[in-house]
Enzyme design. Sequence first.
Site, short mmCIF file in Angstrom:
data_model
loop_
_atom_site.label_atom_id
_atom_site.label_comp_id
_atom_site.label_asym_id
_atom_site.label_seq_id
_atom_site.Cartn_x
_atom_site.Cartn_y
_atom_site.Cartn_z
N LYS A 8 37.23 32.11 44.60
CA LYS A 8 38.52 32.80 44.67
C LYS A 8 39.22 32.60 45.88
CE LYS A 8 38.95 36.55 46.49
NZ LYS A 8 39.50 36.78 47.94
N ASP A 128 37.61 42.86 43.32
CA ASP A 128 37.99 41.38 42.88
C ASP A 128 37.09 40.99 41.68
OD1 ASP A 128 39.59 41.17 45.06
OD2 ASP A 128 38.18 39.90 46.20
#
Length: 268
Positions: A8, A128
Amino acid sequence: MRETAYAKINLALHVRRRREDGYHELETAFAFVDRGDVLSAKATEADSVTTMGEFASGIDNPLDNLVSRALAALPRANSLAVTLEKNLPVAAGLGGGSADAGAVFRLVRDVYGLPDDWRERAARLGADVPACVESEACIGRGTGTELAPLENDLRGTPVLLVNPRMPLSTKSVFAAWDGTDCGPLPDGPASGVAREGGNNLEAAAIVQCPQIADVLAELRETGAFLSRMSGSGATCFALFERAETQADAAARLASDRPDWWQMQGKLR
């Protein structure tokens, strides 16, 4: 079963305020690289996690990492023996643990299906994790768990990740944030948000890890059209128009800074 835990990055990250619950209100543009950790799994009599790879030693307790917690969070017909190949540095701003958990959700989804409340289960594992389950470019608000679509005109863009091999605590960087609200994310597609947005945790992270400034200085000399710190650091990324420019930059950095970790890929 085999699944990549896609790295990410935050194309932009705007921290807006400290909340009364101790968390921070933020707006971020999530994007994902087509490389990362690798998970393989097979049905077994009891859940287990085995770690291997360059950064396996960075996981303090293999029995209590996000892979194990994701397995425990998801009902299914069979237990799973998971092998985690840890290719991403730990505490690096790449959502490595969250990406691993997201990969577990996809492994379970593809074979057993996910419960209707999977988003809430993912959010309880980390801010996340919900974004990492789909691993598609999106906007995150609140603590990062309130997701909205983002027009992804950066799909396929060559990206270079660089980390000075210095772990950095997310909690400590957020605690050092100066409290300045730099406003909401700009509107538009991913490219516009990336170019016009910023990361206002960068200054706090550099105070704690000055090597971040060195990495950014090097990346800004590579011909990239954008270079920025990801998340709370210490990993930085550079985006390129051409794969050849990316490859040249990676080769030069490997020669000049062999002590730095790097990974080449493309945005998903």
